[in-house]
Design an enzyme around this catalytic site. Structure first.
Site, PDB file in Angstrom:
ATOM      1  N   HIS A   1      42.807  47.986  42.255  1.00  0.00           N
ATOM      2  CA  HIS A   1      44.083  47.428  41.805  1.00  0.00           C
ATOM      3  C   HIS A   1      44.951  48.584  41.299  1.00  0.00           C
ATOM      4  O   HIS A   1      45.080  48.808  40.097  1.00  0.00           O
ATOM      5  CB  HIS A   1      43.844  46.380  40.718  1.00  0.00           C
ATOM      6  CG  HIS A   1      45.038  45.528  40.414  1.00  0.00           C
ATOM      7  ND1 HIS A   1      44.993  44.143  40.414  1.00  0.00           N
ATOM      8  CD2 HIS A   1      46.325  45.841  40.114  1.00  0.00           C
ATOM      9  CE1 HIS A   1      46.187  43.663  40.111  1.00  0.00           C
ATOM     10  NE2 HIS A   1      47.016  44.688  39.914  1.00  0.00           N
TER      11      HIS A   1
ATOM     12  N   GLN B   1      45.720  47.558  33.531  1.00  0.00           N
ATOM     13  CA  GLN B   1      46.767  46.888  32.759  1.00  0.00           C
ATOM     14  C   GLN B   1      46.233  46.157  31.538  1.00  0.00           C
ATOM     15  O   GLN B   1      47.013  45.798  30.654  1.00  0.00           O
ATOM     16  CB  GLN B   1      47.520  45.912  33.660  1.00  0.00           C
ATOM     17  CG  GLN B   1      48.315  46.600  34.752  1.00  0.00           C
ATOM     18  CD  GLN B   1      49.043  45.608  35.632  1.00  0.00           C
ATOM     19  OE1 GLN B   1      48.538  45.233  36.678  1.00  0.00           O
ATOM     20  NE2 GLN B   1      50.218  45.180  35.224  1.00  0.00           N
TER      21      GLN B   1
ATOM     22  N   SER C   1      52.622  46.631  31.757  1.00  0.00           N
ATOM     23  CA  SER C   1      53.255  46.581  33.076  1.00  0.00           C
ATOM     24  C   SER C   1      53.476  47.997  33.595  1.00  0.00           C
ATOM     25  O   SER C   1      53.999  48.856  32.883  1.00  0.00           O
ATOM     26  CB  SER C   1      54.593  45.831  32.975  1.00  0.00           C
ATOM     27  OG  SER C   1      55.275  45.848  34.199  1.00  0.00           O
ATOM     28  N   TRP C   2      53.081  48.238  34.854  1.00  0.00           N
ATOM     29  CA  TRP C   2      53.085  49.583  35.436  1.00  0.00           C
ATOM     30  C   TRP C   2      54.390  50.336  35.212  1.00  0.00           C
ATOM     31  O   TRP C   2      54.396  51.461  34.725  1.00  0.00           O
ATOM     32  CB  TRP C   2      52.812  49.513  36.943  1.00  0.00           C
ATOM     33  CG  TRP C   2      51.555  48.817  37.295  1.00  0.00           C
ATOM     34  CD1 TRP C   2      51.426  47.505  37.696  1.00  0.00           C
ATOM     35  CD2 TRP C   2      50.222  49.345  37.279  1.00  0.00           C
ATOM     36  NE1 TRP C   2      50.103  47.206  37.930  1.00  0.00           N
ATOM     37  CE2 TRP C   2      49.347  48.313  37.691  1.00  0.00           C
ATOM     38  CE3 TRP C   2      49.690  50.604  36.968  1.00  0.00           C
ATOM     39  CZ2 TRP C   2      47.966  48.498  37.796  1.00  0.00           C
ATOM     40  CZ3 TRP C   2      48.318  50.791  37.076  1.00  0.00           C
ATOM     41  CH2 TRP C   2      47.469  49.754  37.482  1.00  0.00           C
TER      42      TRP C   2
ATOM     43  N   GLU D   1      48.547  35.691  42.336  1.00  0.00           N
ATOM     44  CA  GLU D   1      49.474  36.036  41.250  1.00  0.00           C
ATOM     45  C   GLU D   1      50.776  35.287  41.467  1.00  0.00           C
ATOM     46  O   GLU D   1      51.287  35.205  42.581  1.00  0.00           O
ATOM     47  CB  GLU D   1      49.802  37.538  41.205  1.00  0.00           C
ATOM     48  CG  GLU D   1      48.715  38.434  40.666  1.00  0.00           C
ATOM     49  CD  GLU D   1      49.150  39.896  40.608  1.00  0.00           C
ATOM     50  OE1 GLU D   1      50.376  40.152  40.434  1.00  0.00           O
ATOM     51  OE2 GLU D   1      48.282  40.773  40.744  1.00  0.00           O
TER      52      GLU D   1
ATOM     53  N   ASN E   1      44.189  44.952  45.898  1.00  0.00           N
ATOM     54  CA  ASN E   1      45.336  44.203  45.396  1.00  0.00           C
ATOM     55  C   ASN E   1      46.612  44.871  45.884  1.00  0.00           C
ATOM     56  O   ASN E   1      46.875  46.027  45.563  1.00  0.00           O
ATOM     57  CB  ASN E   1      45.349  44.175  43.870  1.00  0.00           C
ATOM     58  CG  ASN E   1      46.562  43.424  43.330  1.00  0.00           C
ATOM     59  OD1 ASN E   1      46.582  42.201  43.320  1.00  0.00           O
ATOM     60  ND2 ASN E   1      47.602  44.147  42.917  1.00  0.00           N
ATOM     61  N   GLU E   2      47.375  44.156  46.706  1.00  0.00           N
ATOM     62  CA  GLU E   2      48.735  44.559  47.081  1.00  0.00           C
ATOM     63  C   GLU E   2      48.821  45.919  47.770  1.00  0.00           C
ATOM     64  O   GLU E   2      49.421  46.871  47.252  1.00  0.00           O
ATOM     65  CB  GLU E   2      49.658  44.526  45.861  1.00  0.00           C
ATOM     66  CG  GLU E   2      49.813  43.159  45.253  1.00  0.00           C
ATOM     67  CD  GLU E   2      50.934  43.057  44.222  1.00  0.00           C
ATOM     68  OE1 GLU E   2      51.334  41.926  43.917  1.00  0.00           O
ATOM     69  OE2 GLU E   2      51.420  44.111  43.733  1.00  0.00           O
TER      70      GLU E   2
ATOM     71  N   LYS F   1      57.966  43.725  29.035  1.00  0.00           N
ATOM     72  CA  LYS F   1      57.961  42.644  30.024  1.00  0.00           C
ATOM     73  C   LYS F   1      56.636  41.899  29.930  1.00  0.00           C
ATOM     74  O   LYS F   1      55.590  42.424  30.280  1.00  0.00           O
ATOM     75  CB  LYS F   1      58.152  43.227  31.424  1.00  0.00           C
ATOM     76  CG  LYS F   1      58.395  42.204  32.519  1.00  0.00           C
ATOM     77  CD  LYS F   1      58.557  42.907  33.866  1.00  0.00           C
ATOM     78  CE  LYS F   1      59.018  41.953  34.939  1.00  0.00           C
ATOM     79  NZ  LYS F   1      59.078  42.607  36.268  1.00  0.00           N
TER      80      LYS F   1
ATOM     81  N   ASN G   1      50.043  37.067  46.489  1.00  0.00           N
ATOM     82  CA  ASN G   1      50.822  37.284  45.271  1.00  0.00           C
ATOM     83  C   ASN G   1      52.280  37.043  45.616  1.00  0.00           C
ATOM     84  O   ASN G   1      52.822  37.684  46.521  1.00  0.00           O
ATOM     85  CB  ASN G   1      50.649  38.712  44.752  1.00  0.00           C
ATOM     86  CG  ASN G   1      49.252  38.970  44.200  1.00  0.00           C
ATOM     87  OD1 ASN G   1      48.410  38.079  44.175  1.00  0.00           O
ATOM     88  ND2 ASN G   1      49.012  40.188  43.753  1.00  0.00           N
TER      89      ASN G   1
ATOM     90  N   TYR H   1      54.136  38.434  30.571  1.00  0.00           N
ATOM     91  CA  TYR H   1      53.866  37.359  31.523  1.00  0.00           C
ATOM     92  C   TYR H   1      52.833  36.350  31.029  1.00  0.00           C
ATOM     93  O   TYR H   1      52.638  35.317  31.648  1.00  0.00           O
ATOM     94  CB  TYR H   1      53.307  37.950  32.821  1.00  0.00           C
ATOM     95  CG  TYR H   1      54.293  38.592  33.754  1.00  0.00           C
ATOM     96  CD1 TYR H   1      54.889  37.861  34.786  1.00  0.00           C
ATOM     97  CD2 TYR H   1      54.605  39.942  33.649  1.00  0.00           C
ATOM     98  CE1 TYR H   1      55.763  38.461  35.681  1.00  0.00           C
ATOM     99  CE2 TYR H   1      55.476  40.552  34.538  1.00  0.00           C
ATOM    100  CZ  TYR H   1      56.055  39.807  35.559  1.00  0.00           C
ATOM    101  OH  TYR H   1      56.914  40.411  36.443  1.00  0.00           O
TER     102      TYR H   1
END
Length: 468
Positions: A116, A19, A428-429, A375, A159-160, A435, A297, A437
């Protein structure tokens, strides 16, 4: 009453390789599934992203200037092993040594994630983590990084894990773009958790001096009507998919009877079966008390009501508020109560959900040791005016969540730090570049950085530990 955070609290900023870095084919980096998937399915690509590959000294200088004393970074697996295994790419290794050196020069502690969302294409096209060969490839990659980068003091494996399975096999907005296959979701979660466990055990057996954990996205799930048993059941099943299954694997080393009853119900309605092996649970059991920390997150919570119809999920990728839909056969439907606000992308803003999730971990998994919020942040269609962004909404969002952390610490939770998503604006994916942040606005055409109002506010909080 003004709330505070501990003196040793980490005030961090988060990034991710794909990202932020750009340079997707530079210096020997191998392809990842996202490269072609974005070209085929979206209106944007990850070039140049935030050009972190070249501009990381600028971002780390800004971090130091604005009181950010920790940064989440991920290593791009295909920068180290272009095909996921075998030949090492020396230029990729050199890049991360230089990056970590710059972090330490700027007194910004790197918290480094091995994976990630960016499995190398050669492994992804061979089944990704549905293919058990990937477990071995991941552990080999982890072993290389642990040995090669002793300057890293904080590691996370993944990650996630939850959103990876969801994105790939439920919502279908991540490659390979499969929808509504709950068996693949759970199998992906399980195999990735086995990979995590094996890597953690290896790290501890080798006696490395740093700390290691995992980052889980944990969106809190509530029944729309707490008095309605069917809504309560819907929230419980939704929680199993997104939270309980992976938390059990992390800290119990097995799946509780309650969890497996829910999984079996979901699969009986939606089809499919799981391959759960004895050696998997041996690995999970061996690692359950070895995690030094849990990364959480947290962006949002969801409310669930009972639902008997067919599965339909519509992803709001363009910030058209109210356009999303989420209903799963045999589980439930997301319906937001009137009293909660939401972002343009239909992400529900509910800071109390973070408190409830932290306390749930503390109660149900007392071997958690400590927590970092790895996050949290607010995605905005930022308006760039006078070389800045007056992002009062973002400040308010972060302030409310930091206050919740102060409450959780006061109530006995061991929370040691917070990483805003994101340090600077990144790609952003499934939303592209609209978008944003970041604490720092990125002009994606010139790659210039500009501090937003939130950056000045965050600096003051970091310097004083007073949430004001």
């Amino acid at each position: 009453m003004t709330k505070t955070l501990p003196k040793d609290f980490i005030f961090g900023g988060a990034t991710a390789a794909y990202q932020a870095e750009g340079a997707t084919h530079t210096d020997g980096k191998g392809p990842v599934a996202w490269d072609k998937y974005l070209e085929d399915n979206y209106w944007y690509t990850a070039e140049p992203a935030s050009d972190f590959y070249n501009r990381y000294p600028v971002d780390l200088k800004l971090a130091e200037e604005y009181g950010v004393n920790g940064i989440r970074i991920s290593i791009a697996w295909s920068r180290i092993f272009p095909t996921g295994y075998g030949q090492v790419n020396a230029k990729g290794v050199e890049f991360y040594h230089n990056l970590f050196a710059e972090c330490h020069k700027r007194h910004v502690e790197p918290f480094v994630t091995l994976h990630h969302f960016d499995t190398p294409e050669a492994l992804h096209s061979n089944g990704d983590f549905l293919n058990r060969e990937n477990i071995e490839h991941f552990v080999d990659y982890a072993a290389f990084c642990f040995e090669e980068f002793p300057e890293v003091n904080y590691w996370t494996t993944f990650n996630e894990i939850g959103p990876i399975g969801d994105g790939q096999y439920l919502v279908g907005k991540f490659p390979p773009g499969i929808q509504y296959d709950l068996a693949k979701v759970f199998q992906s979660h399980h195999n990735m958790m086995v990979s995590h466990a094996c890597a953690v055990k290896l790290y501890k057996e080798k006696g490395y001096k740093g700390e290691i954990g995992v980052v889980h996205a944990l969106p809190t799930k509530y029944p729309l009507d707490p008095e309605n048993p069917a809504d309560v059941r819907a929230a419980e099943l939704e929680d199993i998919i997104h939270n309980k299954f992976i938390l059990d694997a992390t800290y119990l080393g097995r799946y509780s009877a309650e969890t497996m009853e829910g999984v079996n119900h979901i699969l009986s309605v939606n089809g499919g079966s799981l391959d759960l092996r004895e050696e998997d649970f041996t690995a999970l059991e061996a690692a359950k008390d070895l995690n030094d920390f849990l990364g959480i997150n947290y962006y949002m919570s969801d409310w669930m009501e009972a639902f008997d119809g067919e599965t339909e999920i519509i992803h709001n990728g363009k910030g058209e508020k109210g356009s999303s839909k989420y209903q799963i056969k045999g589980i439930g439907r997301r319906v937001a109560p009137d009293y909660v606000s939401r972002t343009d992308w239909d992400w529900i803003i509910y800071p109390q959900g973070l408190y409830d999730q932290i306390m749930r971990v503390k109660k149900d998994y007392p071997n958690y040791k400590k927590i970092y919020i790895t996050e949290n942040g607010l995605g905005y269609k930022d308006e760039f005016v006078d070389n800045t962004v007056y992002d009062d909404g973002r400040i308010d969002y972060v302030k409310q969540h930091l206050e919740i952390l102060s409450d959780a610490i006061a109530d006995g939770a061991n929370v040691k730090g917070y990483f805003i998503w994101s340090l600077m604006d990144v790609f952003s994916w499934s939303n592209g570049y609209e978008k944003r942040y970041g604490l720092f606005y990125v002009d994606f055409e010139t790659q210039e950085r500009y501090p937003k109002k939130s950056a000045h506010w965050y600096k003051k909080v970091a310097e004083t530990q007073i949430i004001d």
